[in-house]
Write a protein that holds these residues in place. Structure first.
Motif, PDB file in Angstrom:
ATOM      1  N   SER A 149       0.827  -1.206   0.000  1.00  0.00           N
ATOM      2  CA  SER A 149       0.000   0.000   0.000  1.00  0.00           C
ATOM      3  C   SER A 149       0.858   1.251   0.000  1.00  0.00           C
ATOM      4  N   ILE A 191       2.279   2.204  -3.317  1.00  0.00           N
ATOM      5  CA  ILE A 191       1.339   2.892  -4.212  1.00  0.00           C
ATOM      6  C   ILE A 191       1.125   4.342  -3.776  1.00  0.00           C
ATOM      7  N   ASP A 192       0.816   4.536  -2.492  1.00  0.00           N
ATOM      8  CA  ASP A 192       0.342   5.839  -2.014  1.00  0.00           C
ATOM      9  C   ASP A 192       1.445   6.759  -1.490  1.00  0.00           C
ATOM     10  N   VAL A 200     -10.461  -1.796  -1.640  1.00  0.00           N
ATOM     11  CA  VAL A 200      -9.825  -0.494  -1.870  1.00  0.00           C
ATOM     12  C   VAL A 200      -8.428  -0.676  -2.445  1.00  0.00           C
ATOM     13  N   LEU A 201      -7.648  -1.556  -1.817  1.00  0.00           N
ATOM     14  CA  LEU A 201      -6.297  -1.800  -2.309  1.00  0.00           C
ATOM     15  C   LEU A 201      -6.339  -2.462  -3.687  1.00  0.00           C
ATOM     16  N   GLN A 202      -7.289  -3.344  -3.904  1.00  0.00           N
ATOM     17  CA  GLN A 202      -7.424  -3.976  -5.221  1.00  0.00           C
ATOM     18  C   GLN A 202      -7.631  -2.928  -6.311  1.00  0.00           C
ATOM     19  N   ASP A 203      -8.521  -1.978  -6.057  1.00  0.00           N
ATOM     20  CA  ASP A 203      -8.789  -0.936  -7.052  1.00  0.00           C
ATOM     21  C   ASP A 203      -7.553  -0.082  -7.300  1.00  0.00           C
ATOM     22  N   LYS A 204      -6.824   0.228  -6.230  1.00  0.00           N
ATOM     23  CA  LYS A 204      -5.612   1.032  -6.388  1.00  0.00           C
ATOM     24  C   LYS A 204      -4.568   0.301  -7.222  1.00  0.00           C
ATOM     25  N   LEU A 205      -4.436  -0.993  -6.998  1.00  0.00           N
ATOM     26  CA  LEU A 205      -3.458  -1.766  -7.749  1.00  0.00           C
ATOM     27  C   LEU A 205      -3.782  -1.760  -9.244  1.00  0.00           C
ATOM     28  N   VAL A 234      -5.188   0.441 -11.083  1.00  0.00           N
ATOM     29  CA  VAL A 234      -4.970   1.709 -11.796  1.00  0.00           C
ATOM     30  C   VAL A 234      -3.589   2.286 -11.521  1.00  0.00           C
ATOM     31  N   SER A 235      -2.781   1.585 -10.730  1.00  0.00           N
ATOM     32  CA  SER A 235      -1.465   2.113 -10.382  1.00  0.00           C
ATOM     33  C   SER A 235      -0.462   1.847 -11.496  1.00  0.00           C
ATOM     34  N   SER A 294       0.938  -2.008 -12.321  1.00  0.00           N
ATOM     35  CA  SER A 294       0.207  -3.101 -12.969  1.00  0.00           C
ATOM     36  C   SER A 294       1.077  -3.928 -13.911  1.00  0.00           C
TER      37      SER A 294
END
Length: 518
Positions: free
Chosen positions: A55, A58-59, A102-107, A109-110, A113
């Protein structure tokens, strides 16, 4: 590279191999085996350590360095060096990913990928439910499987149904996004682990290894309960049939293939143990020199790795105060493990056993599983043990240590958090607690417990070894031990902690002939 944080920081554009799935479907085992490749680094830990790192990647990439340094302090290396070269693959066991939309969605579009590969594990429902029952501390919300099996089966079935739905959703998401994912079936993996792991490594882009390059140890950092260096095998396939009630058969998903169980060993085992850090490796060297087979998978301390998971879960269950799981099916499970790990490579009439320091926490239960087994206990002066680095059983950074210290503090009536106490005191409490248990075993089964003092083994090797061989009915031979004199005593006589340690440990130490002066 000398540290985990440096290796992780140098990973750069390494592939991120995410291993996820329902609980108890082989996530940690698969991740640990993949991480044996010299180009891979395992990022594991308690609870959600790998998820937190992912996480943050990503963030908050600016905070990665500080997080990695924090992880360095919290985690410890288990049996293996950090890769000398920058790793090309980071292996992340992230079971919690399936329940984190939430983390799945971030991954998805990050910018990660293109670097990610997803491995989803699956396993027969009955074996998964049986495995959950063996680790009640991992699923505290489930009913007690030993006292309320019917309620447990209903609740576990619901948990796994939800988990499988989450796995299917994650799989669908990745497929729709065109990302790379693989489904790993536990039963297929155990049927031919070398071939399947080789195929997976190739699919993940890990380079082919020549035989001389293959590493016997995984590389990375972990606080996992079980030492996952034990080779993947089929000894747990069909285990539910030996562990849980026949009502399991009413479930729709029944594992059809039960494990092959080779012949029963002709002799009872010799179990070698002693408080960790007492020198049990020397004891193992002596017994192996007399022809005692301790297993096909040993670490540098000569611990028998194929017994680690079974003994550790027994320790955790025992110290947590759950109903004794060793009656009946657990005793059969231990004997089944012995069939699996002996007869493939050794004659059934060869003397055999295993060595594991933590076995002394469940010594009585082990001897109940094998009524004619012998338990060899290596004991060492408490000052030598306590005034040195901590052992697993005196650390709060792993489940075994937390369970041991928790039980020991309760036995002492000490209502403090072990984390706030200094290392020498936690060492002393751990030593006192484990030796107290050995004394209780002696009162029940004294004729089956053999005691060996570390000091006698070092100073009078021939005599001590010959006596041990006679008592175990082993063939004597010449024994040469390499003992590092500098490691025998690393404390000074004016150490201010001596009196505190001796006040606690002295009464038991005197039963073994130790004095404060000795």
């Amino acid at each position: 590279m000398q540290s985990f944080s440096h290796a992780l920081g140098a990973a750069g554009d390494a592939q991120l191999v995410l291993v996820s799935g329902a609980p108890r479907t082989g996530i940690a085992a698969l991740a640990g085996q993949l991480a044996q490749h010299p180009d891979a680094l395992l990022v594991d830990g308690t609870n959600t350590q790998a998820l937190v790192w992912l996480s943050c990647l990503i963030d908050e990439p600016d905070h990665l360095e500080s997080l990695q340094l924090e992880m360095e302090a919290q985690l410890r290396e288990i049996h293996g060096a950090i890769p000398a070269q920058a790793p090309t693959h980071l292996i992340l066991p992230v079971q919690g990913l399936i329940a984190d939309p939430v983390l799945q969605d971030k991954l998805l579009v990050s910018n990660l990928s293109g670097r990610m590969r997803l491995l989803l594990t699956q396993r027969g429902r009955n074996d998964t439910m049986a495995s959950l029952a063996r680790f009640p501390h991992l699923q505290p919300d489930l009913p007690d499987p030993h006292h309320h099996q019917g309620a447990y089966l209903v609740a576990a079935d619901q948990l796994l149904t939800e988990a499988r739905a989450q796995v299917n959703h994650l799989q669908s998401q990745w497929a729709s996004a065109g990302l790379t994912w693989f489904l790993v079936n536990f039963e297929a993996l155990t049927s031919n682990p070398d071939l399947r792991l080789s195929q997976l490594r190739k699919q993940l882009g890990l380079r082919h290894l020549e035989s001389e390059e293959r590493q016997p140890r995984r590389r990375g950092i972990s606080l996992s309960v079980c030492c996952r260096e034990r080779k993947i095998d089929a000894s747990s396939v069909g285990r539910w049939q030996r562990q849980l009630d026949i009502q399991m058969a009413s479930s729709e998903d029944i594992t059809s293939s039960a494990p092959l169980t080779p012949g029963e060993p002709n002799q009872p085992p010799v179990i070698l143990t002693g408080r960790g850090g007492s020198g049990t490796r020397l004891l193992a060297e002596v017994c192996m020199g007399f022809g005692l087979h301790l297993g096909d998978s040993l670490n540098r301390s000569l611990d028998s790795l194929q017994w680690v998971d079974l003994i550790y879960e027994a320790v955790l269950t025992n110290l947590a105060g759950h109903a004794n799981p060793w009656r009946g099916s657990w005793a059969a499970e231990l004997r089944n493990r012995a069939r699996w790990h002996r007869s493939a490579h050794t004659p059934l009439d060869q003397p055999w056993g295993f060595k594991l320091p933590e076995a002394m926490l469940v010594g009585q239960e082990l001897m109940e599983a094998w009524p004619k087994a012998k338990l060899v206990h290596l004991v060492r002066h408490p000052l030598d043990v306590c005034l040195r680095r901590t052992h697993m059983t005196s650390r709060t950074t792993n489940p075994i240590g937390r369970a041991t210290l928790g039980a020991a503090y309760r036995a002492l009536g000490r209502n403090l958090d072990p984390q706030i106490d200094p290392p020498h005191w936690r060492n002393a409490v751990s030593w006192w607690f484990q030796l107290s248990r050995m004394q209780s075993y002696k009162h029940r089964s004294g004729h089956r417990i053999l005691e060996v003092r570390y000091e006698d083994l070092c100073d009078h090797t021939t005599a001590a070894a010959a006596k041990l061989a006679r008592e175990l009915n082993l063939q004597t031979s010449s024994i040469q031990l390499q003992v590092d004199a500098e490691r025998r005593r690393r404390w000074e006589p004016d150490d201010p902690h001596i009196a505190e340690i001796w006040d606690l440990c002295g009464p038991i130490a005197s039963l073994y002939g130790y004095t404060l002066e000795s």
